[in-house]
Design an enzyme around this catalytic site. Structure first.
Site, PDB file in Angstrom:
ATOM      1  N   GLU A 166      69.342 -90.489  90.004  1.00  0.00           N
ATOM      2  CA  GLU A 166      69.699 -90.412  91.422  1.00  0.00           C
ATOM      3  C   GLU A 166      69.878 -88.955  91.826  1.00  0.00           C
ATOM      4  O   GLU A 166      70.614 -88.205  91.176  1.00  0.00           O
ATOM      5  CB  GLU A 166      70.985 -91.191  91.688  1.00  0.00           C
ATOM      6  N   LYS A 288      83.973 -93.394  90.231  1.00  0.00           N
ATOM      7  CA  LYS A 288      83.797 -93.370  91.679  1.00  0.00           C
ATOM      8  C   LYS A 288      84.261 -94.730  92.179  1.00  0.00           C
ATOM      9  O   LYS A 288      83.651 -95.756  91.860  1.00  0.00           O
ATOM     10  CB  LYS A 288      82.333 -93.125  92.040  1.00  0.00           C
ATOM     11  N   GLU A 292      81.372 -95.587  99.138  1.00  0.00           N
ATOM     12  CA  GLU A 292      79.961 -95.923  99.318  1.00  0.00           C
ATOM     13  C   GLU A 292      79.578 -97.222  98.608  1.00  0.00           C
ATOM     14  O   GLU A 292      78.546 -97.336  97.966  1.00  0.00           O
ATOM     15  CB  GLU A 292      79.084 -94.762  98.859  1.00  0.00           C
ATOM     16  N   ARG A 342      84.944 -87.770 109.044  1.00  0.00           N
ATOM     17  CA  ARG A 342      84.710 -87.874 107.604  1.00  0.00           C
ATOM     18  C   ARG A 342      85.322 -86.697 106.851  1.00  0.00           C
ATOM     19  O   ARG A 342      85.792 -86.854 105.719  1.00  0.00           O
ATOM     20  CB  ARG A 342      83.206 -87.951 107.351  1.00  0.00           C
ATOM     21  N   ASP A 371      79.776 -83.042 101.914  1.00  0.00           N
ATOM     22  CA  ASP A 371      78.938 -83.522 100.819  1.00  0.00           C
ATOM     23  C   ASP A 371      77.917 -82.462 100.408  1.00  0.00           C
ATOM     24  O   ASP A 371      76.718 -82.631 100.632  1.00  0.00           O
ATOM     25  CB  ASP A 371      78.229 -84.810 101.243  1.00  0.00           C
ATOM     26  N   GLU A 399      70.363 -81.375  96.113  1.00  0.00           N
ATOM     27  CA  GLU A 399      70.129 -82.479  97.040  1.00  0.00           C
ATOM     28  C   GLU A 399      69.933 -81.989  98.473  1.00  0.00           C
ATOM     29  O   GLU A 399      68.991 -82.389  99.155  1.00  0.00           O
ATOM     30  CB  GLU A 399      71.290 -83.463  96.977  1.00  0.00           C
TER      31      GLU A 399
END
Length: 687
Positions: A166, A288, A292, A342, A371, A399
């Site tokens: 990922e 985690k 999400e 957020r 993020d 990312e």
């Protein structure tokens, strides 16, 4: 027999450990003194170097260093009163520290622990010929952080959307392939060697988003994790595992994962006993939870401290640690609701829990509140938990910074984070507050160049070295990486000194400012997430603007930015200690590079630079493309000095970087021209 150095198959790049980097060591006479598995590794490294370059290595398992003179002594010493010196006693070095000095023609590395001796060896390799020149007073080197870990977001089974890794941009996984272990143990050993050489001492081997196949690594597939641990152990790497909070339900058949249920606690205790039976030096869990879609203690009305402490209790008898990620927020936000922010989430969830976490529970906090964007303020959580062990988490895998298609050297970004002082200039820096360690999401995979883009190796190296010494100058660390990875660069003994210097200068030129270049042609003044949804590559100015993910820029015809002030906005700015809260609260004092993160301002608002916001957007996007084009030109000019395969891979990716940078420039500039109606004062073409 010494432990052999891992042998890489043909075509695999040696990264920062090419044989030539060991020439200064391999031409000398070395004594390796001490016993133990990591001392065997040290002996194997020296023996291999001597085989290549004609030197000699002698092994002595006692403390007696008498005998013929040596160029280098690598000594594992038992602490005694006689070892006290200017830098303190040998015992003060701990398991990972070492002392280095040179006198009377002999360089000496002394360590009290085997890991320290291994790190001392690689210090000598970094010094090269300088390790054997002149006299050097005793230097003591200790890691500033006890844990320096890489989290691999590797999936055991190929995920239908995220694939084998990922957010991975370097091929497949080093550990897993199509549902089973990869079986390439020499490559895993070589990876551990690279990590030890830059100071990394822990690896989590699977994705924090734990799916069905990965969940079983905790129990009936723990032997597969043990095999990875055996491959990494010779280089001092402790293995960690990401686990699902719902494991008692998913694996144990229980009806609940409530941390207050005795059956749940007993299930975890038994599972942990099985893990340590298979891996006695296992490091711990990464979790985690409530994030999400991942399960967590909120399901049962429990706090995150309750959940973390349950796992900490199971790990404590074995010396293990639970790394509990603070990445918890509402990912089903109503974009119409501007009161929900957020950026506030981690602080709101975790600041009230300070002092409630067990000593072997570490709260793992992303370096910014969102993020891993190219520009964010440092997370206020890092300064808000003085009674909690906190680890700072960064993202080496690119990312949101070009996905290893673009050169974006992140050492300066991470250095800014680690040097940031949450309480103001008189308080401790983040690097000092990170008592739980420094963690990065790994950017390595089974690609022949380890990181996809050969120059992205500089990020992995810089992470390890900054985790060891958070106040190090990142540009010095870049020079280290250049000297190790390209031994001919700036080699004073090179047959062509001019070519050597040209190579070093070219590498610095394309890497030094690459983070700022990427920022210029992508996200302006602290705005983030202007990317294509899902895969996050390439421009999508409104890609997440009306999404549930809470990542908005609020651009309209009048202005742009998110009002996070306490006076009129979400109040996020007030989460900081007073000096920073006051700085960020005011449009006047807020730093330009973060202005749109904290404030909604008109397009004609004048920055401290003297430019308006919209003109800054136009100018930086044109400049960013020009800088990317110049980096491509510089790299092309190094073709005669760089290994052809390495040069070709980077050249190919520079073509993509320039193409994508132009797309960013044109989409962003056109978007804001159309929104604002304000033309470019320099009259350049904007579509």
């Amino acid at each position: 027999m010494p432990l052999t150095v891992p042998v890489l198959p043909d075509g695999i790049d040696p990264a920062w450990l090419p044989p030539e980097a060991f020439r200064p060591l391999g031409t000398r006479r070395t004594l390796v003194q001490g016993a133990g598995p990591l001392v065997d590794t040290v002996h194997g490294e020296v023996a291999y170097a001597c085989e290549q370059f004609g030197g000699e290595v002698v092994r002595n398992t006692s403390d007696d260093a008498s005998g013929d003179p040596y160029d280098l002594v690598l000594r594992l010493a038992r602490p005694t009163a006689a070892d006290a010196g200017a830098g303190g006693s040998i015992g003060d070095l701990g398991d990972e520290g070492f002392a280095y000095e040179r006198a009377d023609g002999t360089a000496m590395v002394t360590a009290a622990g085997q890991r320290g001796l291994l790190y001392g060896l690689f210090h000598v390799v970094r010094l090269g010929e300088e390790a054997f020149r002149g006299a050097r007073a005793r230097e003591v080197h200790r890691p500033a952080t006890a844990l320096r870990m890489l989290d691999h977001w590797d999936n055991v089974a190929v995920h239908p959307v995220m694939g084998q890794v990922e957010r991975g941009y370097a091929g497949g996984s080093l550990f897993w392939r199509d549902g089973r272990p990869s079986g390439d143990w020499e490559r895993v050993r070589a990876y551990g060697r690279l990590l030890a050489a830059c100071g990394v001492n822990a690896v989590s081997v699977n994705n924090v988003n734990v799916h069905e196949a990965e969940a079983h690594l905790l129990t009936d597939r723990i032997d597969e994790v043990a095999r990875i641990a055996r491959a990494l152990r010779p280089h001092g790497i402790r293995t960690h595992l990401s686990v699902t909070f719902a494991a008692p339900v998913v694996l144990g058949g229980l009806s609940t994962a409530d941390p207050f249920e005795e059956a749940v606690r007993e299930w975890w205790a038994e599972a942990v006993r099985g893990v340590y039976s298979a891996i006695p030096d296992f490091g711990g869990f990464v979790v985690k939870a409530d994030s999400e879609g991942q399960p967590g203690p909120f399901t049962y009305g429990r706090s995150h401290a309750d959940g973390a402490n349950m796992l900490a209790a199971a790990l404590a008898p074995f010396g293990g640690t639970v790394h509990w990620r603070a990445f918890v927020y509402n990912h089903r936000q109503d974009w119409r609701d501007r009161s929900t922010d957020r950026a506030r989430a981690a602080y709101d969830h975790f600041a009230p829990l300070d002092g409630q976490f067990a000593e072997n529970a570490v709260l793992q906090v992303k370096h910014g509140p969102m993020d891993f964007q190219v520009r964010e303020p440092v997370s206020p959580v890092l300064g808000a938990l003085p009674r909690t062990r906190v680890a700072v988490e960064v993202q080496a895998t690119q990312e949101y910074t070009g996905q290893q298609q673009h050169v974006c050297w992140l050492g300066p970004m991470w250095s800014e984070v680690l040097r940031f002082r949450p309480d103001g200039e008189q308080g401790p820096a983040v690097g000092e507050l990170a008592r739980g360690g420094v963690v990065a999401v790994s950017n390595a995979g089974d690609d022949p160049f380890w990181t996809g883009h050969p120059l992205a190796q500089a990020n992995l190296y810089a992470f390890g070295r900054l985790a060891w010494q958070p106040d190090a100058d990142p540009h010095d660390l870049l020079d280290e990486w250049i000297a190790l990875t390209f031994p001919s660069a700036s080699d004073p003994a090179a047959s062509d000194p001019a070519a050597s210097e040209r190579l070093a200068a070219g590498l610095r030129a394309v890497l030094h400012g690459s983070w700022r270049t990427y920022e210029k042609y992508t996200a302006p003044l602290g705005v983030g997430f202007m990317v294509q949804p899902g895969h996050h590559y390439g421009p999508g100015v409104d890609g997440y603007e009306y999404s549930p993910w809470g990542t908005y820029h609020f651009a309209d015809r009048d202005g742009i930015g998110v009002d996070r002030s306490a006076a009129t906005g979400t109040g996020y700015a007030a989460q900081y200690a007073k000096p920073w809260a006051e700085l960020y609260e005011s449009v006047v004092s807020c730093p330009d590079e973060l202005l749109l993160f904290f404030h909604h301002v008109p397009y004609v608002h004048v920055l401290k630079s003297g430019k308006t916001v919209v003109q800054h957007i136009y100018d930086t996007h044109f400049e960013g493309v020009e800088e990317a084009e110049e980096a491509r030109r510089v790299w092309a000019g190094l073709a005669d000095l760089v290994d052809p395969a390495r040069h070709a891979r980077a050249a190919e990716r520079y073509e993509e970087q320039v193409r994508c940078a132009r797309e960013w420039r044109d989409q962003v500039n056109s978007y804001f021209l159309r929104k604002s109606g304000v033309p470019d004062e320099r009259g350049r073409t904007i579509h």
